[in-house]
Design a protein around this motif. Structure first.
Motif, PDB file in Angstrom:
ATOM      1  N   SER A   1      39.916  12.669  14.331  1.00  0.00           N
ATOM      2  CA  SER A   1      40.547  11.808  15.337  1.00  0.00           C
ATOM      3  C   SER A   1      40.595  12.448  16.725  1.00  0.00           C
ATOM      4  CB  SER A   1      41.983  11.461  14.908  1.00  0.00           C
ATOM      5  OG  SER A   1      42.000  10.758  13.693  1.00  0.00           O
ATOM      6  N   CYS A   2      40.556  13.782  16.774  1.00  0.00           N
ATOM      7  CA  CYS A   2      40.730  14.501  18.041  1.00  0.00           C
ATOM      8  C   CYS A   2      39.566  14.213  18.990  1.00  0.00           C
ATOM      9  CB  CYS A   2      40.824  16.000  17.761  1.00  0.00           C
ATOM     10  SG  CYS A   2      41.073  16.984  19.253  1.00  0.00           S
ATOM     11  N   LYS A   3      39.891  13.864  20.226  1.00  0.00           N
ATOM     12  CA  LYS A   3      38.870  13.513  21.210  1.00  0.00           C
ATOM     13  C   LYS A   3      38.384  14.710  22.016  1.00  0.00           C
ATOM     14  CE  LYS A   3      40.288   8.703  21.557  1.00  0.00           C
ATOM     15  NZ  LYS A   3      40.699   7.586  22.431  1.00  0.00           N
ATOM     16  N   LEU A   4      39.026  15.873  21.836  1.00  0.00           N
ATOM     17  CA  LEU A   4      38.545  17.068  22.514  1.00  0.00           C
ATOM     18  C   LEU A   4      37.147  17.418  22.017  1.00  0.00           C
ATOM     19  CD1 LEU A   4      41.630  19.501  22.595  1.00  0.00           C
ATOM     20  CD2 LEU A   4      40.579  18.300  24.514  1.00  0.00           C
ATOM     21  N   GLY A   5      36.265  17.716  22.927  1.00  0.00           N
ATOM     22  CA  GLY A   5      34.903  18.080  22.550  1.00  0.00           C
ATOM     23  C   GLY A   5      33.931  16.918  22.515  1.00  0.00           C
ATOM     24  N   GLY A   6      34.446  15.678  22.550  1.00  0.00           N
ATOM     25  CA  GLY A   6      33.570  14.510  22.596  1.00  0.00           C
ATOM     26  C   GLY A   6      32.967  14.097  21.272  1.00  0.00           C
TER      27      GLY A   6
ATOM     28  N   THR B   1      30.757  16.298   9.955  1.00  0.00           N
ATOM     29  CA  THR B   1      30.853  17.739   9.714  1.00  0.00           C
ATOM     30  C   THR B   1      30.843  18.519  11.019  1.00  0.00           C
ATOM     31  OG1 THR B   1      28.434  17.861   9.398  1.00  0.00           O
ATOM     32  CG2 THR B   1      29.795  17.591   7.436  1.00  0.00           C
ATOM     33  N   LEU B   2      30.157  18.018  12.032  1.00  0.00           N
ATOM     34  CA  LEU B   2      30.189  18.663  13.338  1.00  0.00           C
ATOM     35  C   LEU B   2      31.596  18.606  13.932  1.00  0.00           C
ATOM     36  CD1 LEU B   2      28.679  20.048  15.649  1.00  0.00           C
ATOM     37  CD2 LEU B   2      28.080  17.777  16.520  1.00  0.00           C
ATOM     38  N   SER B   3      32.309  17.511  13.683  1.00  0.00           N
ATOM     39  CA  SER B   3      33.684  17.387  14.177  1.00  0.00           C
ATOM     40  C   SER B   3      34.593  18.468  13.610  1.00  0.00           C
ATOM     41  CB  SER B   3      34.257  16.013  13.796  1.00  0.00           C
ATOM     42  OG  SER B   3      33.512  14.969  14.349  1.00  0.00           O
ATOM     43  N   LEU B   4      34.290  18.927  12.390  1.00  0.00           N
ATOM     44  CA  LEU B   4      35.143  19.924  11.749  1.00  0.00           C
ATOM     45  C   LEU B   4      35.000  21.302  12.389  1.00  0.00           C
ATOM     46  CD1 LEU B   4      34.526  19.064   7.989  1.00  0.00           C
ATOM     47  CD2 LEU B   4      36.390  18.278   9.447  1.00  0.00           C
ATOM     48  N   ARG B   5      33.810  21.607  12.900  1.00  0.00           N
ATOM     49  CA  ARG B   5      33.536  22.975  13.346  1.00  0.00           C
ATOM     50  C   ARG B   5      33.114  23.070  14.807  1.00  0.00           C
ATOM     51  NH1 ARG B   5      33.495  26.288   9.049  1.00  0.00           N
ATOM     52  NH2 ARG B   5      33.273  25.357   6.978  1.00  0.00           N
ATOM     53  N   GLY B   6      32.941  21.937  15.474  1.00  0.00           N
ATOM     54  CA  GLY B   6      32.476  21.952  16.860  1.00  0.00           C
ATOM     55  C   GLY B   6      33.489  22.562  17.822  1.00  0.00           C
ATOM     56  N   TYR B   7      32.992  23.068  18.937  1.00  0.00           N
ATOM     57  CA  TYR B   7      33.829  23.703  19.961  1.00  0.00           C
ATOM     58  C   TYR B   7      34.760  22.683  20.599  1.00  0.00           C
ATOM     59  CZ  TYR B   7      35.013  26.121  24.321  1.00  0.00           C
ATOM     60  OH  TYR B   7      35.676  26.680  25.375  1.00  0.00           O
ATOM     61  N   ARG B   8      36.038  23.026  20.721  1.00  0.00           N
ATOM     62  CA  ARG B   8      37.028  22.149  21.345  1.00  0.00           C
ATOM     63  C   ARG B   8      37.798  22.885  22.444  1.00  0.00           C
ATOM     64  NH1 ARG B   8      37.529  17.556  18.181  1.00  0.00           N
ATOM     65  NH2 ARG B   8      36.863  17.794  16.016  1.00  0.00           N
TER      66      ARG B   8
END
Length: 270
Positions: free
Chosen positions: A79-84, A248-255
């Motif tokens: 749900s987090c919008k940080l990182g796009g 899966t990118l949402s789980l580990r992507g830079y925020r």
């Protein structure tokens, strides 16, 4: 058998079973890992996809324990919008559907700008601003020479706001919201047909999207010569793998902070 199992489970567990048994939610697990068709995942992506699917701990590379001053759970990460990453999920589905429509229809446009309404009265809730855009427009999709508009919405099926909704209610509420915003404008100003394409992070699709996929598979069958069921399965697999990768990118992507924040002044004094 499933009903008997559900009677022994909590409401949350029952809902998770419903999510996992939707048509399309298991597609990425039921095909050969053919790289040429993009039907493949890295080892980390596969492990993370299984963890999301069965609500298991995320293993492998360490993740921050907190994000936005709260626990960095799977639900929050999606749900987090940080990182796009929320926008990325949407754009991946939009771009794939655009590519398929471009092959089977004509005059296909990504993010078409809608015509100004010029004072035409439209129902409350309709998006009336000049410069409004939808995700895709094309011609000849439903009938010859018709103009069809599509708008994608990807919903986090694990979000707290959806926890008390049935799957039918979840899909229908988002479809109705999209239709309220654009249906009348597309019909009365553009002279076209509007279809909301609602998909969940677990891979299921709404009723309108399912109808669209059936029509797209039929058109793909006529243009390629492949069987209808094979065309539909191919489209479903491509959607499934696209969603799994973006989830899966949402789980580990830079925020972290915005690009450029915290850069040393010395970089500008070289």
């Amino acid at each position: 058998m499933v009903k008997g199992i559900k009677r022994r489970l909590t409401s949350e567990q029952c809902r998770n079973i419903d999510l996992l048994t939707q048509k399309g939610s298991s597609a990425f697990l039921t095909c050969l890992p053919l790289e040429q068709y993009k039907f493949h995942l890295t080892r980390q992506e596969f492990q993370d996809a299984i963890s999301v699917r069965y609500d298991l701990p995320i293993v492998g590379e360490a993740r921050p324990e907190k994000c936005c001053n709260e626990a960095n759970t799977i639900e929050h990460a999606l749900s987090c919008k940080l990182g796009g990453y929320v926008a990325l999920r949407h754009n991946n589905i939009r771009d794939y559907m655009y590519a398929e429509l471009e092959k089977t229809c004509y005059n296909t446009i990504s993010e078409p700008k809608l015509q100004p309404i010029k004072g035409r009265p439209l129902p409350d809730g309709t998006i009336v601003e000049d410069g409004a855009r939808l995700d895709i427009s094309t011609r000849g999709f439903w009938t010859p020479m018709d103009k069809a508009f599509f708008d994608v919405r990807v919903i986090n099926s694990l979000a707290k706001s959806n926890a008390n909704k049935t799957l039918k209610e979840m899909y229908e509420s988002d479809e109705r919201e999209k239709e309220k915003e654009y249906q009348h404008r597309v019909t009365e100003v553009e002279g076209g047909v509007f279809t909301p394409l609602v998909m969940t992070t677990t891979g299921g699709v709404g009723k309108e999207f399912e109808t669209m996929l059936c029509q797209l598979a039929a058109k793909k069958e006529r243009s390629t010569g492949y069987r209808y069921q094979d065309c539909k399965r191919y489209i479903r697999l491509r959607l499934s793998f696209s969603m799994v990768r973006s989830v899966t990118l949402s789980l580990r992507g830079y925020r972290g902070g915005k690009k450029g924040e915290g850069t040393s002044d010395e970089l500008y004094n070289l």
